[in-house]
Design a protein around this motif. Structure first.
Motif, short mmCIF file in Angstrom:
data_model
loop_
_atom_site.label_atom_id
_atom_site.label_comp_id
_atom_site.label_asym_id
_atom_site.label_seq_id
_atom_site.Cartn_x
_atom_site.Cartn_y
_atom_site.Cartn_z
N ALA A 160 0.45 3.69 -2.87
CA ALA A 160 -0.79 4.48 -2.91
C ALA A 160 -0.86 5.51 -1.81
N TYR A 161 -0.30 5.20 -0.63
CA TYR A 161 -0.50 6.07 0.53
C TYR A 161 0.78 6.73 1.04
N GLY A 162 1.92 6.13 0.79
CA GLY A 162 3.16 6.59 1.41
C GLY A 162 3.36 5.93 2.76
N ARG A 174 4.11 7.04 5.83
CA ARG A 174 3.51 7.57 7.04
C ARG A 174 2.00 7.37 7.09
N LYS A 175 1.35 7.47 5.98
CA LYS A 175 -0.10 7.22 5.96
C LYS A 175 -0.39 5.75 6.22
N VAL A 176 0.44 4.88 5.68
CA VAL A 176 0.27 3.44 5.96
C VAL A 176 0.37 3.21 7.46
N THR A 195 -0.45 5.15 9.89
CA THR A 195 -1.67 5.57 10.58
C THR A 195 -2.84 4.65 10.30
N LEU A 196 -2.83 4.00 9.13
CA LEU A 196 -3.93 3.13 8.76
C LEU A 196 -3.81 1.72 9.34
N TRP A 223 -6.64 -4.91 3.08
CA TRP A 223 -5.69 -4.71 2.00
C TRP A 223 -5.44 -6.01 1.25
N ARG A 242 0.82 -1.23 0.00
CA ARG A 242 0.00 0.00 0.00
C ARG A 242 0.84 1.27 0.00
#
Length: 971
Positions: free
Chosen positions: A350-352, A354-356, A358-359, A368, A347
């Protein structure tokens, strides 16, 4: 031909036992395809195409990652993968050399040939065996496991790889099977039991995989007959959902076909004869405490897997040092589970990163998707966990759901209390726990006397969702909060001295609480999060807060303790009914929390006042004493020393029966301390000596609990100050040395800080022993890592030392920084001492105005608080400041200040202040041509001293008297 495909005309490069087909992008060794990732192949083809040349890292990055920004660490990772595949360095073979500072060079001889189309073995089959699952990239972090299990399998014939879903059991099994092709003459067969719907088909599926004719009624006898005299390896993958049938068949094959070796994978052991169990551990991740660079983080298999999969998915990223802790956190949250890490890495594009991160904690992570050609149960985390969950009996499903309420580790007792309900009794919970541990859904740690359990984070997230869907989430959260309220109330109900454990702050906790639940504070936080929510229970929230307060204090979480108690008190009357016993605990804990965090004297006093009222209402002698102590401390912090004197007098004169003898002596101590601050040194000495002569600490260190620090240490700390002021510097030093030694032996931070900050450090400064002072300050800075107040006090005393050593700029900076580290009240009676030294430093720095403002502030505080112990010295310092201004009336003003200082010191019997002021006054008289008056002032004061003649002030006085014509007998 089945299993073959036609390859186009192409160039084949040979080196050693290897063939590299650039067109097919395949690396073979002795005809067998070796697994190597796409980027690693790109790099190998590029290096082999330029043998003997040094290829820079930039060239490799530009070739393998066109239009993508990556760091050199990515090249190193893939070079390491190539070297591992080639066995570089083994048996003297060298293929790729690192040219330091330049790049890499392919050093082995190569030969090229152009081949016509020919059959190509893609590695998915053995020469005689069935297809193995495809492996798209190299295995990471499992080399030791593959080596170990391979050896066990060859020697012992039967191994089961056990582990949680997605941990990598199938990957390891396939790698072992490929490795052992030669060992078993290519008779290695992979039987995927995961696709079976009917457990009765296990034997039939095995026969089909072996190409044997099947007796549909009972295939086992013919299967055993066919295997009895053959040597081969059978890999039974995913046995958990057909475990009863699979275990029976495996045991029969092991016993009746002595040349057949069996490798099984399952989420639980088969528990049959001959089986060796290898529990596959999660991939190693960096710890929370580790602060790693990107390069260092890549040494951990979990991080390496994440980055390799992220790169393979064409994620445009450079792995920097700033990214390393984020990726490490992702891997930890995913518990080192290989499948979870691969899915998260997929992922990143798609998100980078740092965003991964947080998710990860959200349900998105469970959904996923992974590789399209993965087994269906491995395509998402939800699918993997559904597979496990659906195989559970209902009792184990219910228990797993309910265990998701725990935030971290928990005991069997906790599990029984929370998971048991009308439909599940205690005995059934124990049975279900055993089943869940066996199936790798609950992890067990039996490394100490009490076994602890936990759910992996991904399992917890899944089970928590199932708990919500079941409609019983709030009921289980309530049971969870009630369990920890009761546990902590049992701690609070312990009889003082019977089974308590004191930490460095003197806070109490049950001796067994660390082993009972090592992360009890995490559970308290989770329980309070629910209890204070809209769906929670306000009364339970307040009750649990009161019960948990000693644990917060034990862990030095003073701010969290204070904030939660204030949240609880805000609910009084509105949502929560009054409970005097509970509220007594809340207010007393709030006072301690303010004492150790904000230092807000009014808040401390208010909390102890409430405690005192409730103690009287409940006729609680323990909290009556504690509240008296707290009220004295609150007034002490506020600088209300007359009020503190009233409380101390009341404490020291409590009637018989209201207080134990040891506590009455504590009253003597605080009375002596208060009199010292008020300037009555003679009476202060009497009360402190009464305490030291009569005090015997009660058993169990009860007083450290009740009063926060050792009372003997506290008494002798101020005794050093009183002795010095009365003119006994040698005795003061002897007491100071012993009290510091005793405080260090105790290892209790507050007592040690007390001895240093209020006793030994200021004493050494006044004695003029700057080397000893410096050594003490160094200790304070070393100890500050574990106890922050040491840092602040250390800065203050280091500042004073710098000023007195004429390192003025540094001294002023340190002292100002230190004084800004606490509210003013935290320095208590030492504040006027620091202001006096700050004024001297400002004068030395040329800031005459600032020096006078500061000394006047100190004198005003001394006046308003009756903080009189230092007033004589403040008057003397101001006299010196006035003199150095060189104003016309400076000498007259200074003389008046010196005279006032002498009056104060004589009224207090503070002989050391009297001597120091007499030195300043005599020096002024000498400068004015009044030597006889100077001698008549200083000599009798000097002669009253019977000890301490090597200290700074007495050495200076003797030198001045000698210059005034006084002669001394040779000593």
């Amino acid at each position: 031909m089945t299993g073959e495909r036609s390859a186009p005309a192409q160039e084949t490069i040979s080196f050693g036992p290897f063939e590299l087909s650039s067109g097919e992008r395949i690396l073979r060794r002795d005809g067998l395809v070796l697994p190597l990732g796409g980027r690693a192949l790109d790099i190998l083809i590029y290096l082999v195409g330029r043998p003997g040349e040094v290829v820079t890292k930039k060239e490799l990055i530009d070739h393998a990652w066109p239009d993508v920004v990556v760091e050199e660490g990515s090249v190193r990772v893939h070079i390491a993968a190539i070297r591992k595949a080639l066995g570089d360095g083994q048996f003297g073979s060298r293929y790729i050399t690192n040219i330091k500072g330049r790049g890499y060079c392919f050093v082995a001889p190569v030969s090229r040939s152009s081949a016509a189309s020919r059959p190509v073995d893609d590695g998915s089959t053995s020469k005689k065996g069935p297809a193995f699952p495809p492996r798209l990239s190299r295995m990471i972090g499992r080399e030791v496991a593959v080596d170990t299990i391979s050896a066990q399998l060859v020697a012992g014939r039967f191994v089961t790889i056990v582990g949680a879903g997605g941990i990598g059991k199938t990957t390891v099994a396939v790698s072992i099977g490929r490795r052992l092709f030669e060992e078993f003459g290519d008779l290695v067969h992979f039987i995927d039991l995961g696709s079976l719907k009917d457990p009765l088909l296990v034997a039939s599926a095995t026969g089909v995989a072996l190409g044997l004719p099947i007796n549909e009624r009972d295939p086992v006898p013919s299967l055993i007959a066919a295997l009895r005299h053959r040597r081969m390896l059978l890999v039974f993958d995913s046995c958990e959902h057909v475990i009863e049938t699979a275990s029976v068949l495996a045991e029969r094959i092991f016993n009746e076909a002595p040349q057949v070796h069996i490798l099984a994978t399952s989420r639980e052991a088969l528990n049959v004869e001959g089986e060796q169990v290898h529990r596959l551990a999660p991939l190693e991740c960096p710890s929370e405490e580790a602060h790693l660079t990107a390069q260092a983080a890549l040494a951990f298999p979990a991080v390496r897997l994440f980055m390799e999969r992220a790169t393979a998915n064409e994620a445009r990223l450079a792995f920097s040092d700033a990214d390393a802790p984020v990726v490490a956190e992702i891997c930890r949250k995913l518990d080192g589970i290989a499948l979870a890490i691969e899915l998260a890495a997929g992922r990143v594009g798609a998100y980078g990163i740092r965003k991964v991160a947080t998710l990860i904690g959200q349900r998105f992570g469970l959904l996923w998707g992974g590789r399209r050609n993965a087994l269906p149960r491995h395509r998402t985390l939800t699918a993997t966990l559904d597979w496990s969950y659906d195989l559970l009996p209902e009792l184990e499903r219910a228990t797993l759901r309910r265990l998701s309420v725990f935030a971290g580790i928990f005991t069997l007792e906790a599990a029984r209390s929370v998971a048991a309900a009308n439909d599940v009794d205690d005995a059934l919970v124990v049975s279900a726990m055993i089943g869940l541990v066996t199936k790798s859904l609950v992890a067990a740690d039996a490394s100490d006397a009490t076994t602890h359990f936990r759910l992996l984070d991904t399992t917890r997230a899944y089970a928590s969702q199932k708990l919500v869907e079941s409609g019983e989430a709030d009921r289980i959260a309530y049971r969870h909060a009630v369990y920890y309220r009761e546990l902590l109330n049992r701690v609070g109900a312990k009889t003082l001295g019977s089974d308590v454990k004191l930490d460095r702050t003197g806070s109490v906790t049950e001796a067994s609480i660390e082993t009972h639940d090592r992360r009890v504070i995490d559970e308290v936080r989770a329980a309070l999060g629910w209890a204070y929510s809209d769906r929670g229970d306000p009364t339970l929230a307040v009750d649990l807060t009161a019960a948990a307060a000693p644990v917060w204090i034990h862990h030095l979480l003073m701010d969290e303790c204070r904030e939660r108690i204030e949240q609880a008190i805000a609910l009084f009357d509105e949502k929560v009914r009054r409970d005097a016993r509970r509220d007594l605990r809340l207010f007393s804990s709030l006072a301690v929390a303010h004492l150790e965090s904000t230092g807000d004297a009014s808040k401390i006093d208010e909390a102890w006042s409430h405690t005192a009222e409730l103690a009287e209402e409940l006729n609680d002698s323990e909290y009556r004493i504690r509240s008296l102590w707290g009220l004295w401390l609150g007034r002490h912090f506020k600088g209300d020393y007359q009020g503190a004197l009233q409380i101390a007098t009341r404490f020291a004169t409590l009637p018989d029966g209201a207080v134990e003898a040891a506590d009455r002596f504590v009253g003597e101590r605080i009375l002596g301390v208060t009199l010292h601050i008020l300037g009555d040194q003679s009476r202060a000495r009497i009360h402190i000596e009464n305490m030291l002569q009569g005090y015997v600490a009660p058993p169990g260190r009860i007083h450290v609990l009740r009063y926060h620090f050792d009372q003997s240490v506290a008494a002798r700390t101020f005794y050093t100050q009183v002795l010095w002021l009365l003119g006994f510097p040698d005795q003061a030093r002897a007491v100071g040395d012993r009290v510091l030694e005793d405080a260090m032996v105790q290892g209790q931070d507050v007592s040690l800080l007390y001895a240093l900050a209020f006793g030994v450090c200021p004493l050494m400064l006044e004695l003029g022993d700057f080397d000893a002072t410096e050594a003490l300050i160094s200790r304070m800075f070393r100890w500050s890592a574990a106890f922050r107040p040491m840092q602040v006090w250390g800065q203050c005393y280091a500042g004073v030392l710098g000023i007195r050593r004429a390192d003025t700029a540094r001294g002023l900076s340190l002292l100002r920084d230190g004084l800004s580290g606490f509210p003013k009240s935290n320095f208590q009676n030492r504040y006027v001492f620091f202001l006096g030294n700050l004024a001297m430093g400002a004068l030395d720095a040329g800031d005459h105005h600032g020096a006078l403002v500061t000394i006047d502030e100190a004198l005003d505080q001394s006046e308003s608080n009756d903080d009189r112990w230092y007033v004589a010295e403040l008057m003397r310092i101001k006299g010196d400041l006035v003199l150095r201004q060189n104003e016309p009336e400076a000498a007259v003003s200074a003389e008046a200040l010196f005279s006032s200082s002498l009056d104060w010191s004589r009224k207090q019997n503070a002989r050391c202040w009297e001597l120091r002021t007499a030195i300043s006054f005599a020096r002024l008289m000498k400068q004015q041509g009044r030597p006889n008056e100077a001698r008549e002032l200083l000599e009798p004061i000097y002669l009253r001293f019977t000890e301490g003649f090597a200290t700074k002030d007495l050495v200076e006085a003797r030198s001045l008297l000698t210059s005034l014509g006084v002669t001394f007998a040779a000593s």
